[in-house]
Design a protein around this motif. Structure first.
Motif, short mmCIF file in Angstrom:
data_model
loop_
_atom_site.label_atom_id
_atom_site.label_comp_id
_atom_site.label_asym_id
_atom_site.label_seq_id
_atom_site.Cartn_x
_atom_site.Cartn_y
_atom_site.Cartn_z
N ASP A 188 46.02 15.12 122.15
CA ASP A 188 46.75 15.53 120.94
C ASP A 188 47.13 17.00 120.99
O ASP A 188 48.23 17.38 120.56
CB ASP A 188 45.91 15.24 119.70
N TRP A 189 46.24 17.84 121.52
CA TRP A 189 46.55 19.27 121.60
C TRP A 189 47.71 19.51 122.56
O TRP A 189 48.63 20.27 122.27
CB TRP A 189 45.34 20.07 122.04
N LEU A 190 47.68 18.85 123.70
CA LEU A 190 48.77 19.01 124.67
C LEU A 190 50.08 18.50 124.11
O LEU A 190 51.14 19.12 124.31
CB LEU A 190 48.43 18.28 125.97
N GLU A 191 50.03 17.39 123.40
CA GLU A 191 51.25 16.82 122.78
C GLU A 191 51.85 17.81 121.79
O GLU A 191 53.07 18.00 121.74
CB GLU A 191 50.89 15.51 122.08
N LYS A 192 51.00 18.48 121.05
CA LYS A 192 51.48 19.40 120.00
C LYS A 192 51.93 20.74 120.57
O LYS A 192 52.88 21.36 120.06
CB LYS A 192 50.36 19.63 118.99
#
Length: 390
Positions: free
Chosen positions: A384-388
């Motif tokens: 999720d962090w990488l996606e954001k």
């Protein structure tokens, strides 16, 4: 309904338990963990994951993904010098023990490596994993950072977990001011030894130490607001070897814990001023050594929000409580002092609450049923962090 990563982690339960029990039986302390490192490396090689071993601090890093921004997932793996008394079939027998659950952290981080390696082509950046030594001595994270673990690739954010044996199973705990800073110190007092029948010919370091101890307690009672949440403890006071001898030296060792950095700096200064003033009054001399100096674990608001959203993705029914605010300390602080970071606590209490004890207890029991949630949470937060951010 459980999310896909949690379903996959639950399917790994038997494998996770096997890893955890293998680590539990080879506990090692400090920053030299050869057997633990060898175990972690063997699993990374089985997964075909690139890794690096930092011999000076017994840390292992691994990376999954390609380019872009990078999030660090941290799992500590050192144990404690505690002889295990818990009634389990996989008890440690070398006089040390995983009495704080670091075997869970290392296991779940390995599980997250496996989950993310299977999704490597889909990742929007890079995940770096650190299997860290020396958390219990507050030396591991600092040593790892000095060895360069925050670079190559450069780390932009960090996430960590910690299991707690006296908390309900699979309940999540978090907080802005999650854990306090710690300043550990040793006060060496130099007096003048003499025979007990003629104390006037010497300088009694025990008397000096007693007044220093009382003076330091007065700092909290009279110079610190009750709302500032400061704890100052002298846990070791030693000196002398016989009842009829005024000893030559004595020492005190203690810890200071706080959340506010300005208050912490003030009390540290006053520790020195009070100790030096009392020693001078009674004609002794002192030196003060720093034993540890770790900042507070202050969680980033954005990282808290993101990790909570990740948790909902895994399982909307998991309870998350904003109650992680402890005077205990954690060297994860060295990471969150450099990049946006958050640490989540995970309840691992066994079904029988009468067996619940606090961390570092030789009878401590952790429920292995928490392993899938810890594993999946590591992986989901990274995705999720990488996606954001990429």
């Amino acid at each position: 309904m459980a999310g896909q990563l949690l379903v996959e982690a639950q399917a790994m339960q038997e494998e996770l338990v096997g890893w955890r029990r293998a680590l539990h039986q080879i506990p090692e302390i400090g920053v030299k963990l050869p057997q633990t490192v060898a175990f972690v490396v063997s699993k990374l090689e089985e997964m075909g994951v690139a890794y690096e071993v930092y011999e000076d601090c017994s840390c292992v890093t691994a990376t999954v993904g390609h380019g872009g921004k990078c999030i660090l997932l941290r799992g500590d793996m050192d144990a404690l010098p505690v002889e295990e008394k818990a009634d389990v079939d996989f008890k440690s027998t070398n006089g040390c023990m995983h009495a704080c659950g670091h075997d869970f952290h290392a296991t779940s981080l390995l599980g997250a490596v496996k989950l993310l390696k299977a999704r490597e082509s889909e990742l929007k950046g890079t995940v770096k994993f650190i299997f860290q030594s020396g958390e219990e001595t507050f030396a591991g994270a600092k040593a790892a950072i000095e060895c360069g673990v925050m670079e190559h690739p450069h780390v932009d954010a960090a996430f960590g977990t910690h299991v707690f044996a006296a908390m309900p199973l699979n309940t999540i705990f978090y907080g802005k001011e999650a854990m306090a800073s710690v300043y550990g110190f040793r006060i060496n007092i130099q007096g003048k030894g003499t025979h007990g029948s003629s104390p006037e010919t010497g300088i009694d370091p025990l008397t000096v130490g007693a007044y220093i101890l009382l003076g330091l307690q007065e700092l909290i009672a009279r110079e610190i607001s009750g709302s500032d949440e400061v704890v100052l403890t002298i846990g070791h006071f030693a000196g002398g070897s016989a009842p009829n001898i005024v000893p030559d030296t004595a020492l005190l060792e203690g810890t200071l814990r706080a959340f506010n950095s300005e208050v912490r700096a003030f009390v540290m200064q006053r520790i020195h001023e009070v100790a030096e003033g009392i020693a001078k009054t009674y004609r002794a001399s002192i030196t003060i050594e720093e034993l540890s100096n770790v900042p507070a674990v202050i969680s980033d608001d954005g990282m808290i929000e993101l990790a909570l959203e990740s948790l909902k993705t895994l399982d909307e029914d998991v309870v998350a409580i904003p109650s992680m605010h402890a005077m205990g300390s954690e060297d994860f602080a060295f990471y969150n002092d450099r990049v946006p970071a958050v640490m989540f606590g995970i309840g691992a209490g066994v079904t029988d609450k009468s067996k619940w004890v606090g961390q570092h207890n030789p009878n401590i029991l952790f429920d292995e049923a928490c392993l899938p949630l810890e594993t999946a949470l590591y992986a989901q937060v990274a995705i999720d962090w990488l996606e954001k951010n990429n």
